[in-house]
Design a protein around this motif. Structure first.
Motif, PDB file in Angstrom:
ATOM      1  N   LEU A 188       0.792  -1.231   0.000  1.00  0.00           N
ATOM      2  CA  LEU A 188       0.000   0.000   0.000  1.00  0.00           C
ATOM      3  C   LEU A 188       0.823   1.280   0.000  1.00  0.00           C
ATOM      4  O   LEU A 188       0.369   2.321  -0.493  1.00  0.00           O
ATOM      5  CB  LEU A 188      -0.939   0.013   1.215  1.00  0.00           C
ATOM      6  CG  LEU A 188      -1.978  -1.101   1.280  1.00  0.00           C
ATOM      7  CD1 LEU A 188      -2.791  -0.971   2.558  1.00  0.00           C
ATOM      8  CD2 LEU A 188      -2.884  -1.087   0.066  1.00  0.00           C
ATOM      9  N   SER A 189       2.032   1.232   0.562  1.00  0.00           N
ATOM     10  CA  SER A 189       2.774   2.475   0.796  1.00  0.00           C
ATOM     11  C   SER A 189       3.089   3.284  -0.468  1.00  0.00           C
ATOM     12  O   SER A 189       2.985   4.521  -0.441  1.00  0.00           O
ATOM     13  CB  SER A 189       4.054   2.188   1.587  1.00  0.00           C
ATOM     14  OG  SER A 189       4.867   1.238   0.927  1.00  0.00           O
ATOM     15  N   PRO A 190       3.493   2.682  -1.601  1.00  0.00           N
ATOM     16  CA  PRO A 190       3.767   3.530  -2.773  1.00  0.00           C
ATOM     17  C   PRO A 190       2.551   4.334  -3.217  1.00  0.00           C
ATOM     18  O   PRO A 190       2.672   5.522  -3.549  1.00  0.00           O
ATOM     19  CB  PRO A 190       4.191   2.508  -3.848  1.00  0.00           C
ATOM     20  CG  PRO A 190       4.734   1.352  -3.064  1.00  0.00           C
ATOM     21  CD  PRO A 190       3.864   1.268  -1.863  1.00  0.00           C
ATOM     22  N   TYR A 191       1.374   3.696  -3.206  1.00  0.00           N
ATOM     23  CA  TYR A 191       0.163   4.422  -3.607  1.00  0.00           C
ATOM     24  C   TYR A 191      -0.151   5.539  -2.616  1.00  0.00           C
ATOM     25  O   TYR A 191      -0.501   6.663  -3.015  1.00  0.00           O
ATOM     26  CB  TYR A 191      -1.014   3.451  -3.693  1.00  0.00           C
ATOM     27  CG  TYR A 191      -2.339   4.145  -3.897  1.00  0.00           C
ATOM     28  CD1 TYR A 191      -2.644   4.744  -5.124  1.00  0.00           C
ATOM     29  CD2 TYR A 191      -3.263   4.229  -2.866  1.00  0.00           C
ATOM     30  CE1 TYR A 191      -3.851   5.403  -5.310  1.00  0.00           C
ATOM     31  CE2 TYR A 191      -4.474   4.887  -3.049  1.00  0.00           C
ATOM     32  CZ  TYR A 191      -4.764   5.466  -4.265  1.00  0.00           C
ATOM     33  OH  TYR A 191      -5.951   6.119  -4.449  1.00  0.00           O
ATOM     34  N   VAL A 192      -0.005   5.244  -1.327  1.00  0.00           N
ATOM     35  CA  VAL A 192      -0.281   6.255  -0.304  1.00  0.00           C
ATOM     36  C   VAL A 192       0.661   7.443  -0.467  1.00  0.00           C
ATOM     37  O   VAL A 192       0.230   8.611  -0.395  1.00  0.00           O
ATOM     38  CB  VAL A 192      -0.150   5.641   1.105  1.00  0.00           C
ATOM     39  CG1 VAL A 192      -0.231   6.729   2.173  1.00  0.00           C
ATOM     40  CG2 VAL A 192      -1.234   4.587   1.333  1.00  0.00           C
ATOM     41  N   VAL A 193       1.950   7.185  -0.698  1.00  0.00           N
ATOM     42  CA  VAL A 193       2.920   8.270  -0.863  1.00  0.00           C
ATOM     43  C   VAL A 193       2.569   9.127  -2.068  1.00  0.00           C
ATOM     44  O   VAL A 193       2.636  10.372  -2.021  1.00  0.00           O
ATOM     45  CB  VAL A 193       4.347   7.694  -0.988  1.00  0.00           C
ATOM     46  CG1 VAL A 193       5.331   8.777  -1.405  1.00  0.00           C
ATOM     47  CG2 VAL A 193       4.781   7.069   0.326  1.00  0.00           C
ATOM     48  N   LEU A 194       2.165   8.501  -3.166  1.00  0.00           N
ATOM     49  CA  LEU A 194       1.795   9.259  -4.358  1.00  0.00           C
ATOM     50  C   LEU A 194       0.567  10.126  -4.097  1.00  0.00           C
ATOM     51  O   LEU A 194       0.508  11.291  -4.510  1.00  0.00           O
ATOM     52  CB  LEU A 194       1.527   8.304  -5.521  1.00  0.00           C
ATOM     53  CG  LEU A 194       2.754   7.642  -6.152  1.00  0.00           C
ATOM     54  CD1 LEU A 194       2.328   6.571  -7.138  1.00  0.00           C
ATOM     55  CD2 LEU A 194       3.634   8.672  -6.835  1.00  0.00           C
ATOM     56  N   ARG A 195      -0.430   9.571  -3.418  1.00  0.00           N
ATOM     57  CA  ARG A 195      -1.640  10.328  -3.156  1.00  0.00           C
ATOM     58  C   ARG A 195      -1.368  11.506  -2.222  1.00  0.00           C
ATOM     59  O   ARG A 195      -1.897  12.603  -2.417  1.00  0.00           O
ATOM     60  CB  ARG A 195      -2.715   9.415  -2.548  1.00  0.00           C
ATOM     61  CG  ARG A 195      -3.232   8.349  -3.494  1.00  0.00           C
ATOM     62  CD  ARG A 195      -3.764   8.942  -4.769  1.00  0.00           C
ATOM     63  NE  ARG A 195      -4.889   9.846  -4.525  1.00  0.00           N
ATOM     64  CZ  ARG A 195      -5.381  10.708  -5.407  1.00  0.00           C
ATOM     65  NH1 ARG A 195      -4.785  10.821  -6.601  1.00  0.00           N
ATOM     66  NH2 ARG A 195      -6.410  11.471  -5.117  1.00  0.00           N
ATOM     67  N   VAL A 196      -0.544  11.277  -1.211  1.00  0.00           N
ATOM     68  CA  VAL A 196      -0.219  12.359  -0.280  1.00  0.00           C
ATOM     69  C   VAL A 196       0.525  13.477  -0.999  1.00  0.00           C
ATOM     70  O   VAL A 196       0.253  14.662  -0.799  1.00  0.00           O
ATOM     71  CB  VAL A 196       0.603  11.816   0.909  1.00  0.00           C
ATOM     72  CG1 VAL A 196       1.173  12.964   1.737  1.00  0.00           C
ATOM     73  CG2 VAL A 196      -0.252  10.913   1.781  1.00  0.00           C
ATOM     74  N   SER A 197       1.458  13.105  -1.849  1.00  0.00           N
ATOM     75  CA  SER A 197       2.238  14.129  -2.556  1.00  0.00           C
ATOM     76  C   SER A 197       1.368  14.942  -3.503  1.00  0.00           C
ATOM     77  O   SER A 197       1.649  16.119  -3.768  1.00  0.00           O
ATOM     78  CB  SER A 197       3.385  13.473  -3.334  1.00  0.00           C
ATOM     79  OG  SER A 197       2.888  12.667  -4.395  1.00  0.00           O
ATOM     80  N   ALA A 198       0.289  14.323  -4.004  1.00  0.00           N
ATOM     81  CA  ALA A 198      -0.580  15.037  -4.938  1.00  0.00           C
ATOM     82  C   ALA A 198      -1.591  15.925  -4.227  1.00  0.00           C
ATOM     83  O   ALA A 198      -2.097  16.883  -4.819  1.00  0.00           O
ATOM     84  CB  ALA A 198      -1.320  14.040  -5.824  1.00  0.00           C
TER      85      ALA A 198
END
Length: 339
Positions: A188-198
């Motif tokens: 899950l972490s890569p998707y979460v990091v991308l969403r947070v950065s956006a």
């Protein structure tokens, strides 16, 4: 981030002979320690059926890798034909066979070929780096899943022996719980990091810089769908690669449960990618002995299985000679363009 040739790329050339010498010296040291005659005896009696299974699974792993790389290129906003991606990927496999630096030669070739199709140097380089990271991520995730599933299904004997050798007997339940939690976090972490950065204003402001345009593309271009493709693709690639090692162990009469091989493959495969080796030779065999012997595999059989794993890509190198079709030529790069 440029992976294309620059004036600075000439500098590593002088180190290549040293890398080759180091890889050969390490391989020779491993063979000397386990006795070359015993390794040769294991290879001579290798089972043909398992050898064929290993070759097929190795070819499948590389074909799936080409598909995953192409999916990553599409995530960055560019299109390349699947046939072209397959041809270039197998050319990269051939480059890894003959060039020092483990997998770096093939990665450089892929990045340069993609750039010749009209993809900017930054995105071409990023596509290869992210593809490599996605593979390592999938390997770690598969190792965690294998540990959990293997232990639950009653195939944790080898792991228990390894924990005993490390003085950690009785900690298997704790290790399984940690592995399960880590698997969820990794998925899950890569998707979460991308969403947070956006969505976070401070981070989004940083992503407006030209050097971060690739991250901005990943964060806004259907990240859930594309990360799902990367996740599934990487798990499939690593499962096929593990099957190649699994078949090699069976071929030399030293079988392990598939889940045990998947767990052992994590350090073996990672060390094989170190740029100090030549096509993974030397570091892979040393890691195979260090990891498989505590799991109950004799050292000669461990080295022989690693050698068989290393020979599988060599048999695929001739695929690099397949011609490109007219629509796959580098000069037609702009035909696909940016989506």
């Amino acid at each position: 981030m440029s992976l294309g040739p620059t004036r600075g790329t000439a500098r590593p050339q002088g180190r290549r002979p040293w890398r080759l010498a180091a890889a050969l010296a390490l391989l020779a040291a491993v063979l000397w320690w386990v006795e070359p005659g015993r390794v040769w005896a294991e290879l001579q009696r290798a089972d043909g059926g398992w050898l064929l299974a290993g070759l097929l699974s190795s070819a499948a792993a590389n074909a799936l890798s080409a598909w995953r790389w192409r999916a990553g290129v599409r995530w960055l906003g560019f299109e390349v034909p699947l046939r072209w991606a397959l041809l270039v990927y197998f050319r990269g496999v051939a480059a890894n066979v003959v060039l020092p630096g483990a997998v770096l030669g093939g990665d450089m070739l892929r990045a340069w070929s993609l750039h010749r199709r009209g993809v900017p140097v930054l995105e071409a380089g990023v596509s290869v780096v992210l593809d490599r990271l996605s593979g390592l991520w999938g390997l770690g995730l598969l190792g965690c899943l294998a540990l959990v599933v293997g232990s639950i299904s009653g195939h944790g004997d080898g792991l228990q022996r390894a924990l005993h050798a490390l003085g950690l007997s009785g900690f298997l339940p704790v290790v399984v719980v940690v592995a399960a939690a880590l698997a969820v976090a990794m998925a899950l972490s890569p998707y979460v990091v991308l969403r947070v950065s956006a969505s976070h204003g401070m981070y989004w402001a940083q992503l407006q810089r030209p050097a971060w345009r690739w991250w901005r593309q990943l964060a806004t271009h259907a990240p859930a769908r594309h990360w799902g493709q990367q996740l599934v693709g990487s798990l499939a690639v690593q499962a096929a690669s593990v099957t190649t090692l699994f078949a090699g162990l069976h071929a030399v009469g030293a079988p392990l449960p598939w889940a045990g091989v998947a767990l052992a493959a994590v350090p073996i495969f990672v060390l094989a990618t170190l740029p100090v080796s030549f096509g993974g030779w030397g570091t892979r065999e040393a890691a195979a002995v260090a990891v498989l012997v505590p799991l109950g595999i004799d050292a000669p059989a461990a080295v022989a299985a690693s050698v068989l794993y290393g020979l599988a890509p060599v048999t695929q190198a001739p695929l690099a000679l397949l011609p490109s079709s007219a629509g796959d030529g580098d000069a037609d790069a702009a035909a696909d363009g940016r989506r």
